[in-house]
Design a protein around this motif. Sequence first.
Motif, PDB file in Angstrom:
ATOM      1  N   SER A  40      49.619  42.709  38.142  1.00  5.60           N
ATOM      2  CA  SER A  40      49.308  41.495  38.895  1.00  5.60           C
ATOM      3  C   SER A  40      50.628  40.803  39.229  1.00  5.60           C
ATOM      4  O   SER A  40      51.493  40.654  38.357  1.00  5.60           O
ATOM      5  N   THR A  41      50.800  40.433  40.497  1.00  4.89           N
ATOM      6  CA  THR A  41      52.090  39.865  40.912  1.00  4.89           C
ATOM      7  C   THR A  41      51.877  38.616  41.770  1.00  4.89           C
ATOM      8  O   THR A  41      50.895  38.514  42.523  1.00  4.89           O
ATOM      9  N   ALA A  42      52.811  37.700  41.645  1.00  7.63           N
ATOM     10  CA  ALA A  42      52.735  36.472  42.468  1.00  7.63           C
ATOM     11  C   ALA A  42      53.042  36.837  43.921  1.00  7.63           C
ATOM     12  O   ALA A  42      53.882  37.709  44.170  1.00  7.63           O
ATOM     13  N   PRO A  43      52.383  36.192  44.881  1.00 10.16           N
ATOM     14  CA  PRO A  43      52.625  36.558  46.280  1.00 10.16           C
ATOM     15  C   PRO A  43      54.063  36.298  46.710  1.00 10.16           C
ATOM     16  O   PRO A  43      54.662  35.291  46.318  1.00 10.16           O
ATOM     17  N   TYR A  44      54.582  37.224  47.472  1.00  9.55           N
ATOM     18  CA  TYR A  44      55.970  37.195  47.985  1.00  9.55           C
ATOM     19  C   TYR A  44      55.890  36.962  49.486  1.00  9.55           C
ATOM     20  O   TYR A  44      55.030  37.535  50.153  1.00  9.55           O
ATOM     21  N   GLY A  45      56.721  36.067  49.971  1.00  6.96           N
ATOM     22  CA  GLY A  45      56.723  35.807  51.418  1.00  6.96           C
ATOM     23  C   GLY A  45      55.845  34.607  51.732  1.00  6.96           C
ATOM     24  O   GLY A  45      56.318  33.487  51.804  1.00  6.96           O
ATOM     25  N   ASP A  51      47.081  35.932  43.999  1.00  4.74           N
ATOM     26  CA  ASP A  51      47.970  36.950  43.428  1.00  4.74           C
ATOM     27  C   ASP A  51      47.536  38.332  43.927  1.00  4.74           C
ATOM     28  O   ASP A  51      46.363  38.573  44.225  1.00  4.74           O
ATOM     29  N   PHE A  52      48.503  39.238  43.956  1.00  2.71           N
ATOM     30  CA  PHE A  52      48.226  40.621  44.346  1.00  2.71           C
ATOM     31  C   PHE A  52      48.055  41.490  43.108  1.00  2.71           C
ATOM     32  O   PHE A  52      48.534  41.147  42.026  1.00  2.71           O
ATOM     33  N   LEU A  53      47.407  42.625  43.329  1.00  4.50           N
ATOM     34  CA  LEU A  53      47.458  43.720  42.360  1.00  4.50           C
ATOM     35  C   LEU A  53      48.274  44.808  43.047  1.00  4.50           C
ATOM     36  O   LEU A  53      47.973  45.193  44.189  1.00  4.50           O
ATOM     37  N   ASN A  54      49.365  45.235  42.374  1.00  4.10           N
ATOM     38  CA  ASN A  54      50.272  46.218  42.982  1.00  4.10           C
ATOM     39  C   ASN A  54      50.435  47.463  42.105  1.00  4.10           C
ATOM     40  O   ASN A  54      50.276  47.400  40.884  1.00  4.10           O
ATOM     41  N   ALA A  55      50.771  48.538  42.774  1.00  2.68           N
ATOM     42  CA  ALA A  55      51.080  49.792  42.075  1.00  2.68           C
ATOM     43  C   ALA A  55      51.985  50.620  42.987  1.00  2.68           C
ATOM     44  O   ALA A  55      52.163  50.304  44.176  1.00  2.68           O
ATOM     45  N   ARG A  86      50.564  37.690  58.922  1.00  2.00           N
ATOM     46  CA  ARG A  86      51.672  38.546  58.469  1.00  2.00           C
ATOM     47  C   ARG A  86      52.045  38.152  57.049  1.00  2.00           C
ATOM     48  O   ARG A  86      52.194  36.985  56.729  1.00  2.00           O
ATOM     49  N   TRP A  87      52.147  39.177  56.209  1.00  2.00           N
ATOM     50  CA  TRP A  87      52.469  38.977  54.791  1.00  2.00           C
ATOM     51  C   TRP A  87      51.357  38.246  54.056  1.00  2.00           C
ATOM     52  O   TRP A  87      51.495  37.836  52.936  1.00  2.00           O
ATOM     53  N   GLY A  88      50.215  38.071  54.733  1.00  2.00           N
ATOM     54  CA  GLY A  88      49.150  37.290  54.106  1.00  2.00           C
ATOM     55  C   GLY A  88      48.125  38.171  53.417  1.00  2.00           C
ATOM     56  O   GLY A  88      48.356  39.352  53.170  1.00  2.00           O
ATOM     57  N   GLU A  89      46.959  37.560  53.124  1.00  2.00           N
ATOM     58  CA  GLU A  89      45.905  38.212  52.353  1.00  2.00           C
ATOM     59  C   GLU A  89      45.488  39.506  53.020  1.00  2.00           C
ATOM     60  O   GLU A  89      45.392  39.592  54.238  1.00  2.00           O
ATOM     61  N   ARG A  90      45.309  40.543  52.204  1.00  2.00           N
ATOM     62  CA  ARG A  90      44.764  41.790  52.746  1.00  2.00           C
ATOM     63  C   ARG A  90      44.049  42.537  51.625  1.00  2.00           C
ATOM     64  O   ARG A  90      44.433  42.447  50.459  1.00  2.00           O
ATOM     65  N   ASN A  91      42.992  43.283  52.005  1.00  2.00           N
ATOM     66  CA  ASN A  91      42.261  44.038  50.988  1.00  2.00           C
ATOM     67  C   ASN A  91      43.056  45.285  50.588  1.00  2.00           C
ATOM     68  O   ASN A  91      42.972  45.737  49.442  1.00  2.00           O
ATOM     69  N   ILE A  92      43.872  45.822  51.511  1.00  2.00           N
ATOM     70  CA  ILE A  92      44.680  46.990  51.142  1.00  2.00           C
ATOM     71  C   ILE A  92      45.932  47.021  52.000  1.00  2.00           C
ATOM     72  O   ILE A  92      45.889  46.729  53.195  1.00  2.00           O
ATOM     73  N   ASP A  93      47.052  47.347  51.379  1.00  3.09           N
ATOM     74  CA  ASP A  93      48.334  47.485  52.075  1.00  3.09           C
ATOM     75  C   ASP A  93      49.022  48.710  51.479  1.00  3.09           C
ATOM     76  O   ASP A  93      49.155  48.805  50.253  1.00  3.09           O
ATOM     77  N   LEU A  94      49.365  49.636  52.353  1.00  5.21           N
ATOM     78  CA  LEU A  94      50.013  50.872  51.896  1.00  5.21           C
ATOM     79  C   LEU A  94      51.348  50.987  52.611  1.00  5.21           C
ATOM     80  O   LEU A  94      51.399  51.040  53.840  1.00  5.21           O
ATOM     81  N   ASN A 118      64.329  43.920  47.371  1.00  9.64           N
ATOM     82  CA  ASN A 118      64.160  42.485  47.088  1.00  9.64           C
ATOM     83  C   ASN A 118      62.764  42.174  46.556  1.00  9.64           C
ATOM     84  O   ASN A 118      62.414  41.009  46.377  1.00  9.64           O
ATOM     85  N   ARG A 119      61.936  43.230  46.340  1.00  9.74           N
ATOM     86  CA  ARG A 119      60.527  43.007  46.026  1.00  9.74           C
ATOM     87  C   ARG A 119      60.218  43.357  44.580  1.00  9.74           C
ATOM     88  O   ARG A 119      60.109  44.530  44.220  1.00  9.74           O
ATOM     89  N   ASP A 120      60.016  42.315  43.785  1.00  6.60           N
ATOM     90  CA  ASP A 120      59.600  42.515  42.389  1.00  6.60           C
ATOM     91  C   ASP A 120      58.310  43.333  42.354  1.00  6.60           C
ATOM     92  O   ASP A 120      58.135  44.213  41.517  1.00  6.60           O
ATOM     93  N   PHE A 121      57.400  43.075  43.318  1.00  6.66           N
ATOM     94  CA  PHE A 121      56.102  43.761  43.286  1.00  6.66           C
ATOM     95  C   PHE A 121      56.217  45.242  43.626  1.00  6.66           C
ATOM     96  O   PHE A 121      55.281  46.004  43.437  1.00  6.66           O
ATOM     97  N   VAL A 122      57.386  45.643  44.130  1.00  5.04           N
ATOM     98  CA  VAL A 122      57.640  47.080  44.375  1.00  5.04           C
ATOM     99  C   VAL A 122      58.458  47.671  43.218  1.00  5.04           C
ATOM    100  O   VAL A 122      58.101  48.695  42.637  1.00  5.04           O
TER     101      VAL A 122
END
Length: 157
Positions: A40-45, A51-55, A86-94, A118-122
């Motif tokens: 779980s990550t805080a939104p960037y941008g 919050d996002f869920l990232n992997a 842009r950079w906003g809410e999305r159900n899926i981002d690949l 620059n992306r902690d979530f990456v």
Amino acid sequence: MAIYIALGSNLGDKENNLKEALRRLTKKGITVCRVSGFISTAPYGVVDQPDFLNAVAEIETDKSPAELLQILLQTEREMGRKRVRRWGERNIDLDLLLYDDRIIELPELKVPHPDMQNRDFVLRPLVQIAPHMVHPVLKKTVEQLWKEMQDRGKEKT
Ligand SMILES: Nc1ncnc2c1ncn2[C@@H]1O[C@H](COP(=O)(O)OP(=O)(O)OP(=O)(O)O)[C@@H](O)[C@H]1O
Ligand SMILES: Nc1nc2c(c(=O)[nH]1)N=C(CO)CN2
């Protein structure tokens, strides 16, 4: 060498969205070799969003980077990719992060992903599964990029 994609979701059933994207990629002939934890990550941008869920997933494919991008975009469309802004809410981002040591600079495809350092979530999920992968432009390992980003963060405080 290897290929890495970033997955993110902050709309709907985030965990299931990530799992479904991986299932769909597998059905399209992409071999999913390893997957980081789901974090779980805080939104960037754009920060005023959930919050996002990232992997990050390590994959194998005989597809070219351009063909792989099309598969990622097609998978987002199939999953009803809703992007509010842009950079906003999305159900899926690949996103395609790294493709071996390839460097690609096209309007529709930039590899390595131009902002990944620059992306902690990456970097946080990526360092879990590929700390020694070398960024072909920055000539640094993922682990080094991760440490440098953390040090930048410490400088700010
Ligand atoms: N490495 C890449 N991975 C995924 N998309 C890319 C890449 N390089 C360029 N693109 C292009 O970016 C376009 C917009 O992608 P998207 O709408 O997901 O941007 P975003 O996720 O909001 O922002 P960001 O690209 O900074 O993560 C895609 O249509 C694609 O053509
Ligand atoms: N935490 C986090 N923030 C983001 C994300 C993401 O996946 N995770 N994706 C974005 C669009 O590129 C913009 N901001």
